[in-house]
Design an enzyme around this catalytic site. Structure first.
Site, PDB file in Angstrom:
ATOM      1  N   THR A 403      20.593  43.059  36.822  1.00 43.54           N
ATOM      2  CA  THR A 403      21.416  41.985  37.328  1.00 43.54           C
ATOM      3  C   THR A 403      21.320  41.403  38.649  1.00 43.54           C
ATOM      4  O   THR A 403      20.550  42.617  39.579  1.00 43.54           O
ATOM      5  CB  THR A 403      22.940  42.186  37.129  1.00 43.54           C
ATOM      6  OG1 THR A 403      23.671  41.319  37.801  1.00 43.54           O
ATOM      7  CG2 THR A 403      22.927  43.777  37.449  1.00 43.54           C
ATOM      8  N   ASP A 404      21.544  40.384  39.164  1.00 42.72           N
ATOM      9  CA  ASP A 404      21.295  40.099  40.847  1.00 42.72           C
ATOM     10  C   ASP A 404      22.294  40.919  41.479  1.00 42.72           C
ATOM     11  O   ASP A 404      22.303  40.973  42.695  1.00 42.72           O
ATOM     12  CB  ASP A 404      21.320  38.732  40.768  1.00 42.72           C
ATOM     13  CG  ASP A 404      22.655  37.894  40.636  1.00 42.72           C
ATOM     14  OD1 ASP A 404      23.477  38.878  39.933  1.00 42.72           O
ATOM     15  OD2 ASP A 404      22.929  36.843  40.768  1.00 42.72           O
ATOM     16  N   GLU A 405      23.335  41.580  41.041  1.00 37.22           N
ATOM     17  CA  GLU A 405      24.567  42.183  41.466  1.00 37.22           C
ATOM     18  C   GLU A 405      23.991  43.344  42.259  1.00 37.22           C
ATOM     19  O   GLU A 405      24.574  43.896  43.174  1.00 37.22           O
ATOM     20  CB  GLU A 405      25.599  42.285  40.544  1.00 37.22           C
ATOM     21  CG  GLU A 405      26.110  41.425  40.087  1.00 37.22           C
ATOM     22  CD  GLU A 405      27.588  41.408  39.652  1.00 37.22           C
ATOM     23  OE1 GLU A 405      28.194  42.248  40.168  1.00 37.22           O
ATOM     24  OE2 GLU A 405      28.139  40.552  38.767  1.00 37.22           O
ATOM     25  N   TYR A 427      29.926  48.911  38.808  1.00 35.96           N
ATOM     26  CA  TYR A 427      29.183  48.121  38.011  1.00 35.96           C
ATOM     27  C   TYR A 427      27.743  48.100  38.528  1.00 35.96           C
ATOM     28  O   TYR A 427      26.749  48.417  37.794  1.00 35.96           O
ATOM     29  CB  TYR A 427      29.769  46.866  37.276  1.00 35.96           C
ATOM     30  CG  TYR A 427      28.731  45.924  36.707  1.00 35.96           C
ATOM     31  CD1 TYR A 427      28.188  46.217  35.612  1.00 35.96           C
ATOM     32  CD2 TYR A 427      28.377  44.675  37.316  1.00 35.96           C
ATOM     33  CE1 TYR A 427      27.160  45.411  34.962  1.00 35.96           C
ATOM     34  CE2 TYR A 427      27.453  43.808  36.547  1.00 35.96           C
ATOM     35  CZ  TYR A 427      26.913  44.287  35.467  1.00 35.96           C
ATOM     36  OH  TYR A 427      25.793  43.300  35.101  1.00 35.96           O
ATOM     37  N   LYS A 431      24.359  49.625  37.404  1.00 36.05           N
ATOM     38  CA  LYS A 431      22.749  49.007  36.947  1.00 36.05           C
ATOM     39  C   LYS A 431      21.731  49.178  38.065  1.00 36.05           C
ATOM     40  O   LYS A 431      20.648  49.318  37.831  1.00 36.05           O
ATOM     41  CB  LYS A 431      23.088  47.485  37.116  1.00 36.05           C
ATOM     42  CG  LYS A 431      24.096  47.135  35.998  1.00 36.05           C
ATOM     43  CD  LYS A 431      23.675  47.070  34.655  1.00 36.05           C
ATOM     44  CE  LYS A 431      22.485  46.246  34.378  1.00 36.05           C
ATOM     45  NZ  LYS A 431      22.174  46.283  32.658  1.00 36.05           N
TER      46      LYS A 431
END
Ligand code: NAD
Length: 618
Positions: A403-405, A427, A431
């Site tokens: 994810t871009d997070e 979260y 990741k």
């Protein structure tokens, strides 16, 4: 005796006899005594690995007392001061070993010996569980094949066996196939004709009888002559006849040139894909994409079905797949946990996947603030379990959906694949941990993996506690939408099918060990809510549908991945602009209200929604 009278031998040969011997100590002692100092003992025998790779279990019958592999043979010979110094894999009876043995130290030991031992260890041939998994796979082949035969019988098709080899009796007896299913067995050997097959008592006939009683389907027992038989029987195939193999594979005129197992798709060789977490939002779209785009793909979906996993997301595909009859089915659902090492190992032993794509994750930031345990477990430990299994089973490609997070807050500019990872919430941290672990496996173990970092997805089948489906469904129910903080957080919105096409491109064409960002259109949360409100044409102004809550702790203000690389290198570009994406999404949730209504009634949803409304994360 022999050595004294005739001298020692430069070469001792034994082709296709060694597997029939019951005393290997005696054999080795004799070889050690009879072999000249620089002499070679060379023998051929079926390779145990073949049974795992091509399911040749029918070679298990009374004459074959042993199934050989290099690692145990090396140990045996060592006890007699002998040494395996070379190995060749030869294509006779499936895959056979040609083993070269000499007195210890008398020959240079070739790398092939080491390679075979490594392959055997990788396959887990030294572990009981590997054999248990093989037994399960054989049982599955039986179920599949018997089902096809019964199906043909119920359509009044005539079926006969092709060949009456010794190994065929293992199949006939284990599958319990007698003259009620197979009319006869065609065999060219006069010594077998006029007799019955042992155990199942199928009459063995000559070619003349077979052509006078031509069946619709031949059950191929003499599979080791497959290419020769396909050539010989091309008229039978051209006239609409078919062959069925003991693995359950079918050969018709259109695919008669294939020579191995897995012969289902007429033109392209089959590919096996394991999708982990395929019952969730993006995973289910990805499976639907692969299923419709690639008729040669067989897809296994491994999903634990946590609160957000929903088998109904693929109900349409499952219904369609069932109609394809067992021999043509291309979708298999397996309920299971990516942290379950035994399960993953069994699945990878059974299926020889070409690709593993991992979507399985705990994916809701809010939930990770309340408790991060499941996030660390699935998103880190689960990924580690998959990585080890892919490494052990030499899976040619592992694709991680990230994810871009992981880049955290991007105040200005855009995050490229090289930007540093600065996750702000548990979260994102879980990741990012997985990404770092995968990179370490790429580097230390040369694991053939790629990572795809997607931005916020929107589209059908998203669990309705996420921003867009929650807004649409709450508005339709006349409820207010909780808005975190000032609602001006910027996200890059990407339509889910565009993301799936990007993943597919990376899966097939992405460079090994690379990371690819995939992004969409930047919008604030308020922009998104306003657009949903507009499309729904609600009677009240938007403020009537909003309730402001505290911001999430550690909330990132702006995500801004740069997806120039995937566009430039792989030619990806989105099909959907934001307007079309949001309109399509809203339309779907309006037309499929029972899908989200059912979820919103569930306890798992209600409990978390209460916390979400109160911005209570502790
Ligand atoms: P989702 O929550 O809808 O689906 C996750 C799936 O994983 C569910 O079907 C769940 O049952 C399954 N799962 C959870 N734990 C498992 C376990 N231990 N073993 C096997 N299966 C398990 O998530 P999603 O939104 O479809 O996201 C899928 C992936 O894409 C995630 O890895 C996520 O980090 C990533 N991603 C999502 C977005 C987004 O906007 N939704 C954006 C970028 C990346």
């Amino acid at each position: 005796g022999i050595a004294a009278t005739s001298g020692k031998a430069q070469v001792i040969m034994g082709n296709n006899v060694v597997a029939h011997i019951n005393d290997y100590q005696d054999l080795s002692r004799a070889v050690s005594t009879l072999l000249a100092p620089a002499g070679v003992f060379v023998f051929e025998a079926p390779y145990l690995v073949d049974m795992f790779e091509r399911l040749t279990f029918d070679t298990i019958y009374h004459e074959h007392l042993n199934f050989l592999a290099i690692r145990p043979l090396a140990r045996l010979f060592e006890q007699f001061n002998l040494e395996i110094f070379d190995v060749k894999i030869v294509p006779s009876q499936g895959q056979s070993l040609r083993v070269f043995v000499g007195h210890k130290g008398s020959h240079v030991v070739e790398k092939a010996v080491h390679d075979c031992i490594m392959k055997e260890l990788d396959l887990g041939l030294n572990q009981t569980s590997t054999y248990e998994a093989l037994a399960e796979k054989i049982a599955l082949a039986k179920t599949k094949t018997v089902h096809i035969l019964q199906d043909l019988k119920s359509q009044n098709k005539r079926i006969a066996a092709y060949g009456a080899p010794a190994k065929g009796n293992t199949v006939l007896n284990y599958y319990n196939l007698g003259p009620d299913i197979l009319d006869f067995a065609l065999d060219e050997l006069p010594s077998k004709q006029g007799l019955l097959t042992p155990g199942m008592h199928i009459p063995v006939v000559d070619r003349q009888y077979a052509s006078e009683h031509r069946p619709d389907c031949y059950f191929l027992l003499a599979w080791n002559y497959l290419p020769i038989i396909m050539e010989k029987e091309k008229d039978f195939l051209a006239a609409g006849g078919m062959f069925l193999l003991p693995t359950g594979d079918i050969i018709t005129d259109s695919n008669r040139n294939h020579t191995g197992s897995n012969i289902i798709t007429p033109n392209k060789p089959q590919k096996k894909i394991l999708v982990a977490g395929g019952a969730g939002f993006i995973g289910s779209h990805f499976i639907r994409h692969l299923y419709t785009q690639y008729p040669e793909y067989v897809i296994h979906n491994l999903d634990l079905l946590t609160y957000c996993g929903n088998r109904d997301n693929l109900a349409d595909l499952e219904a369609k797949d069932v109609e394809l009859r067992p021999e043509g089915r291309r979708y298999v659902f397996v309920q299971g946990d990516i942290c379950n090492k035994e399960l993953i190992d069994r699945l990878l032993t059974q299926e020889h996947f070409d690709v593993v794509v991992n979507f399985a994750a705990e994916s809701h930031v809010d939930r990770s603030l309340s408790s991060a345990y499941d996030f660390i477990r699935t998103n880190v430990v689960g990924v580690h379990t998959l990585l080890d299994a892919c490494r052990k089973h030499r899976i040619p490609r592992f694709v991680q959906i990230s994810t871009d997070e992981v880049y955290g807050d991007i105040d200005q500019g855009f995050a490229t694949e090289e930007s540093s990872l600065n996750p702000s919430n548990p979260y994102a941290a879980s990741k990012a941990s997985a990404d770092i672990l995968i990179k370490s496996y790429m580097r230390s173990h040369a694991l053939p993996a790629v990572i795809v970092r997607g931005s916020n997805n929107l589209g059908p089948y998203q669990y309705p506690e996420k921003l867009i489906p929650l807004a649409i469904s709450n508005f339709l129910e006349g409820k207010k939408m909780p808005v975190h903080g000032d609602g001006r957080h910027v996200r890059s919105w990407l339509y889910v099918t565009d993301f799936c096409r990007a993943i597919d491109l990376v899966m097939r064409e992405g460079n090994e060990s690379e990371v690819y960002n995939v992004s969409g259109t930047q919008k604030t949360n308020l922009d998104v809510l306003e657009r949903v409100h507009q499309i729904l044409q609600l009677s009240q102004p938007i403020d009537a549908y909003k309730t402001h809550t505290n911001d999430r702790p550690g909330a990132d203000r702006r995500y801004a991945p740069n997806s120039e690389k995937i566009q430039r290198v792989l030619g990806w570009k989105p099909d959907y602009d934001f307007d079309r994406a949001i309109a399509t999404t809203v339309g779907w949730y309006m037309q499929n209200q029972s899908w989200w209504q059912e979820i919103k009634r569930q306890q798992g949803f209600l409990e978390h929604y209460k916390r979400q409304q109160e911005a209570n994360y502790y």
